[in-house]
Design a protein around this motif. Structure first.
Motif, PDB file in Angstrom:
ATOM      1  N   ASP A  16       0.842  -1.208   0.000  1.00 41.19           N
ATOM      2  CA  ASP A  16       0.000   0.000   0.000  1.00 41.19           C
ATOM      3  C   ASP A  16       0.877   1.258   0.000  1.00 41.19           C
ATOM      4  N   ASN A  70       2.312   1.625  -3.451  1.00 45.37           N
ATOM      5  CA  ASN A  70       1.354   2.102  -4.452  1.00 45.37           C
ATOM      6  C   ASN A  70       1.010   3.568  -4.229  1.00 45.37           C
ATOM      7  N   LEU A 110       1.858   6.093  -7.152  1.00 41.17           N
ATOM      8  CA  LEU A 110       0.666   6.720  -7.766  1.00 41.17           C
ATOM      9  C   LEU A 110       0.746   8.228  -7.673  1.00 41.17           C
ATOM     10  N   ILE A 150       5.095  -3.229 -13.026  1.00 42.23           N
ATOM     11  CA  ILE A 150       3.825  -2.857 -12.368  1.00 42.23           C
ATOM     12  C   ILE A 150       2.705  -2.882 -13.428  1.00 42.23           C
ATOM     13  N   VAL A 188      -0.498  -1.407 -14.806  1.00 44.16           N
ATOM     14  CA  VAL A 188      -1.182  -0.113 -14.660  1.00 44.16           C
ATOM     15  C   VAL A 188      -2.652  -0.314 -14.303  1.00 44.16           C
ATOM     16  N   GLU A 222      -3.912  -2.799 -12.658  1.00 50.78           N
ATOM     17  CA  GLU A 222      -3.949  -3.196 -11.240  1.00 50.78           C
ATOM     18  C   GLU A 222      -3.778  -1.976 -10.358  1.00 50.78           C
ATOM     19  N   MET A 223      -2.879  -1.062 -10.814  1.00 54.28           N
ATOM     20  CA  MET A 223      -2.656   0.165 -10.051  1.00 54.28           C
ATOM     21  C   MET A 223      -3.941   1.019 -10.023  1.00 54.28           C
ATOM     22  N   TRP A 234      -6.468  -0.493  -7.705  1.00 56.54           N
ATOM     23  CA  TRP A 234      -6.096  -0.253  -6.287  1.00 56.54           C
ATOM     24  C   TRP A 234      -6.435   1.186  -5.904  1.00 56.54           C
ATOM     25  N   ALA A 235      -6.191   2.145  -6.821  1.00 57.12           N
ATOM     26  CA  ALA A 235      -6.476   3.557  -6.532  1.00 57.12           C
ATOM     27  C   ALA A 235      -7.981   3.761  -6.318  1.00 57.12           C
TER      28      ALA A 235
END
Length: 895
Positions: free
Chosen positions: A140, A143, A147, A166, A168, A170-171, A174-175
């Protein structure tokens, strides 16, 4: 977006306090661990210990400015700061990176947790150094940081860095999950994507990050995907539908392109106009480039000519300076030229002449390598000047040599013409050369410079000096020797020492001839130091490279030289301090000794005359003169005094020859005694030799004994040989003659033999010969008187080697009856026989003082023989009785 435990307000405030910049605002601060890896490889676990750090994202200005800058498209500065903890636990700046240079974000693949990543910047100086690895506490935190970095790069910088390792999507998911609803959202009027504003956490208490995909876009994508959910299994129909939609889109694009044709034409016309302008500009630039190239060439040519002119100017200046120095070196001062070519050599002008010589020497040396540059050697001016200096040198050397030759001759002629310089009748004059040396020393420095100018000129000058001074020295020695002999009062002693006349020896002993040896010693005392001083003066005055012979006022063999004036020759040693005092060579010494022979040759004749004169007066004085000569010879150690040493050796040899002549004559006198056929008693040369030896010992005076010991050996050898020859002429009386003379030799030399080793040796030799002669004579007398007794004993002794003792009485002539007859004839009236033996011993004996000792030897010898006879009789004839040894001893004692 949920707040991380690694990011709080206290940490951001601590970071803001650490950077001390009010214009920069901390957007996010997270605690990380810093590690290192090899370039291209991740670091192995445990390779290097991680270090705690804080990563902070900062922007310039407040939030309002940041939002305005985004809306207007202005560029805003954003930074990534690295802070470390000091020893006191306080944060302090460590590194600063600009996000505009961020080119790559890579998650380390070897870390299974995915919390380790690296940030690559394109402005780092050394790309060969591996970038640091940052490890977060959890995914966390990773990220959230990445981010935030990507949103700032997109909003502020208008581009995204390359993301490796990474996903993107998935990023974004998560955001979405970690971002709460935000009430304020703005859309761009022109249909662009909606961007969330970055709101300070201090106002909203939440950290809102810019989404990679907007919520509206995400809803459209979901609606689109929902439309095709039902027909997704019909692949061909779905594919055809997509193709039709693609063709429709391409047709729409072509239509839009055709609608924009006027705009494209306008753009093409603008491009053509710009192309024309650019071509014109390129032509002008080529023209300017050619002109600039020509200008550069002109400037380089001008600089080259300027450098050449400057170098030529410097060279000309240096050349003028060198030429000035050379001209100064080649210039001949007029005053020196006048002194060298025509100046006077008077004493008052010698200083100017010496200065001229010094200048000429230095000038000639200055024109030789290495003092003169080799490039100047072939110059015409230098050659001409060298020739001119050589001519000056030859002229001056010729003039100076001629003057000095005449000067030496005139000095000696003046002294020889004045008789007061020499010994006269009734007055011995010691030679005094102080004035002569003083006058010569005036020109000593001149001779030094002549040597440095031309060594060959010294040879004739040395010969001239030697030939002139030799006349003076020989005249002084001749006059001194003549007056020395004339003033010495001494009566002449005869040379006949050991002949048979009775009165000559007594006369010799009474004569005192010490004045003869004193005269010889005086001759050496006066002239040997003079000759040594003359040799030393000549060696240094005439520039021979040899050391000093004798210091001024020095001592030669314990005698003062007498030449200790202040005007002595040692002042010459200070003329040229550069001369090497130890640089003598065998060639120099050979030349010096040859010159000294020319200087002093002939003076030895006057010394020989004194030796011969002393020998005629008293030959034994040769011993004293030999010792005196040895003392002087031992003091001559210097190599440069070769002639003086040779003179002393010749004198020593001549004295030895004269003394040996005296010894030979004396030996001849001894040998003449054997011509007398009848010789009785002690020969006359025996006591005379003792007198001669006593006188010779008085003349030695503690000097070397070789000469006297050789004479002793020759004398005694001839004496003993002659004694033996004379004794053989009368064998009957030979032993008497021998022991009388040997006894006289011992008696006369007893005292001297105790102190003279050579005479002690001959004393013992005479003692042995005396004992042998006495034994032979006594045995002859005993056998003559008791012949039958001792012959009987001898026969018994001879038979004892072959016959047992008990059988000897039965041998012919050795029976008991024979023994009784022999005893009756030999021992009857033995007292009369012993008295007769004493008379025979006394008969023909000329030295009565020897009789008691001879009689004692005779009695002892007889008693020893009789005791041996008595022992034989007791052994062979035990029953027979004879007079006992004790009775015979008492009888001999009573007589």
């Amino acid at each position: 977006m949920a707040k991380s435990s690694a990011d709080d307000g206290d940490l951001r405030r601590a970071c803001e306090a650490a950077i001390e910049d009010t214009k920069q605002k901390i957007v996010m601060a997270l605690r990380v661990a810093k590690g290192h890896g090899i370039l291209g490889k991740s670091s192995k676990l445990g390779r290097q210990m991680a270090k705690p750090r804080v990563l902070a994202l900062s922007i310039v200005g407040d939030d309002v400015v940041f939002a305005a800058a985004k809306s207007k498209g202005q560029r805003t500065s954003a930074f990534l700061r690295v802070l470390k903890y000091s020893t006191g636990g306080v944060l302090e700046p460590a590194k600063l990176y600009k996000l505009k240079h961020l080119s790559k974000v890579e998650v380390v693949a070897n870390d299974p947790s995915g919390c380790t990543f690296t940030l690559g910047f394109d402005n780092l100086r050394s790309q060969s150094v591996a970038p640091p690895q940052w490890t977060m506490r959890n995914i966390d935190d990773r990220n959230r940081l990445l981010l935030c970095i990507l949103n700032i790069c997109k909003d502020v910088l208008g581009r995204l860095p390359k993301v490796v390792g990474i996903d993107v999507v998935e990023m974004a998911l998560w955001a979405k999950e970690n971002t709460p609803a935000v009430p304020a959202q703005n859309k761009v009027r022109d249909g662009g994507p909606v961007a969330s504003s970055v709101v300070r956490e201090t106002e909203l208490k939440v950290n809102v990050e810019k989404e990679l995909v907007s919520q509206a876009e995400e809803e459209d994508m979901e609606a689109l995907l929902g439309t095709y959910v039902m027909g997704i299994g019909e692949a061909e129909e779905f594919s055809e539908r997509l193709k039709r939609e693609l063709q429709a889109l391409e047709a729409a694009n072509v239509h839009s392109l055709l609608e924009s044709e006027p705009l494209m034409d306008e753009v093409m016309q603008g491009l053509e106009a710009a192309t024309s302008v650019v071509e014109d500009m390129d032509e002008w630039l080529s023209i300017f480039n050619v002109k600039l190239r020509h200008m550069r060439e002109d400037i380089a040519s001008i600089e080259t000519r300027n450098n050449n002119l400057e170098m030529q100017s410097v060279n000309n200046k240096s050349l003028i300076e060198e030429l000035d120095k050379l001209l100064e070196r080649l210039r001949v001062p007029s005053e020196y030229a006048a002194s060298l070519t025509g100046g006077s050599f008077d004493e008052a002008r010698m200083l100017q002449n010496v200065e001229a010589c010094e200048w000429l020497t230095s000038a000639l040396r200055g024109l030789e390598a290495p003092n003169l540059d080799p490039s100047y050697a072939n110059m015409r001016a230098v050659k001409e000047k060298r020739a001119e200096l050589e001519k000056l040198k030859s002229t001056f050397v010729r003039r100076a040599s001629e003057f000095l030759r005449n000067y030496f001759a005139s000095l000696v002629d003046f002294m020889i013409s004045d008789k007061s310089y020499f010994s006269q009748r009734g007055q011995l004059k010691r030679p005094d050369h102080a004035d002569l040396r003083y006058k010569c020393r005036t020109y000593a420095r001149l001779l030094q410079h002549l040597k440095s100018l031309d060594k060959n000129c010294l040879g004739p000058l040395r010969k001239a000096y030697c030939s002139s001074l030799n006349l003076l020295l020989r005249r002084e020695a001749r006059e001194f020797a003549n007056e020395l002999r004339a003033s010495t009062k001494a009566s002449r002693n005869p040379t006949v020492w050991l002949e048979g006349s009775s009165g000559s020896g007594q006369n010799v002993n009474a004569t005192d001839t010490s004045t003869v040896s004193d005269a010889y010693a005086k001759m050496l005392t006066i002239f040997i130091p003079l000759l040594v001083d003359e040799s030393s003066f000549f060696a240094h005055f005439m520039c021979f490279e040899v050391p000093t012979l004798v210091p001024p006022g020095g001592v030669v063999n314990g005698n003062k030289t007498g030449y200790d004036d202040d005007d002595d020759d040692l002042g010459i040693m200070d003329i040229d301090e550069n001369d090497s005092k130890s640089g003598k060579t065998s060639a120099e010494l050979e030349a010096l000794n040859k010159s000294l022979k020319d200087l002093l040759d002939g003076i030895q004749e006057d010394f020989y005359a004194v030796v011969d004169w002393a020998y005629k007066i008293d030959p034994l004085r040769c011993i004293s003169m030999h010792g005196i000569t040895e003392r002087y010879l031992s003091g001559q150690k210097a190599d440069a005094a070769g002639f003086v040493r040779d003179l002393l050796r010749d004198l020593e040899s001549r004295i030895s020859m004269q003394f040996n002549r005296f010894v030979d004559e004396a030996c001849h006198q001894i040998e003449r005694n054997e011509k007398n056929i009848r010789q009785m008693g002690v020969l006359s040369y025996i006591p005379r030799f003792a007198t001669l030896a006593t006188r010779m010992e008085q003349y030695i005076q503690g000097q070397s004994r070789d000469l006297v010991d050789q004479a002793y050996t020759k004398f005694v050898s001839i004496m003993f040989a002659t004694l033996e020859k004379i004794a053989q002429t009368e064998p009957k009386y030979a032993d008497i003659f021998l022991f009388e003379n040997y006894a006289a030799f011992q008696n006369s030399l007893y005292d001297l033999a105790n102190i003279v080793p050579t005479l002690a040796k001959f004393y013992h030799q005479a003692s042995e010969a005396y004992e042998q002669a006495c034994t032979r004579h006594i045995s002859m007398i005993i056998y003559y008187q008791f012949e039958r007794l001792f012959q009987f004993a001898r026969r018994i002794e001879d038979l004892m080697f072959t016959v047992p003792p008990e059988e000897i009485p039965f041998q012919l002539g050795l029976s008991k009856m024979d023994l009784r007859k022999m005893l009756k004839s030999s021992l009857s009236g033995v007292d009369k026989s012993i008295a007769t033996m004493y008379k025979k011993l006394q008969k023909n004996l000329t030295s009565e003082e020897l009789l008691p000792s001879l009689w004692d030897k005779c009695k002892k010898e007889f008693l020893d023989k009789y005791e041996s006879f008595a022992q034989l009789v007791a052994k062979i004839y035990p029953t027979e009785t004879i007079p006992s040894v004790a009775e015979m001893r008492d009888l001999l004692a009573s007589m």
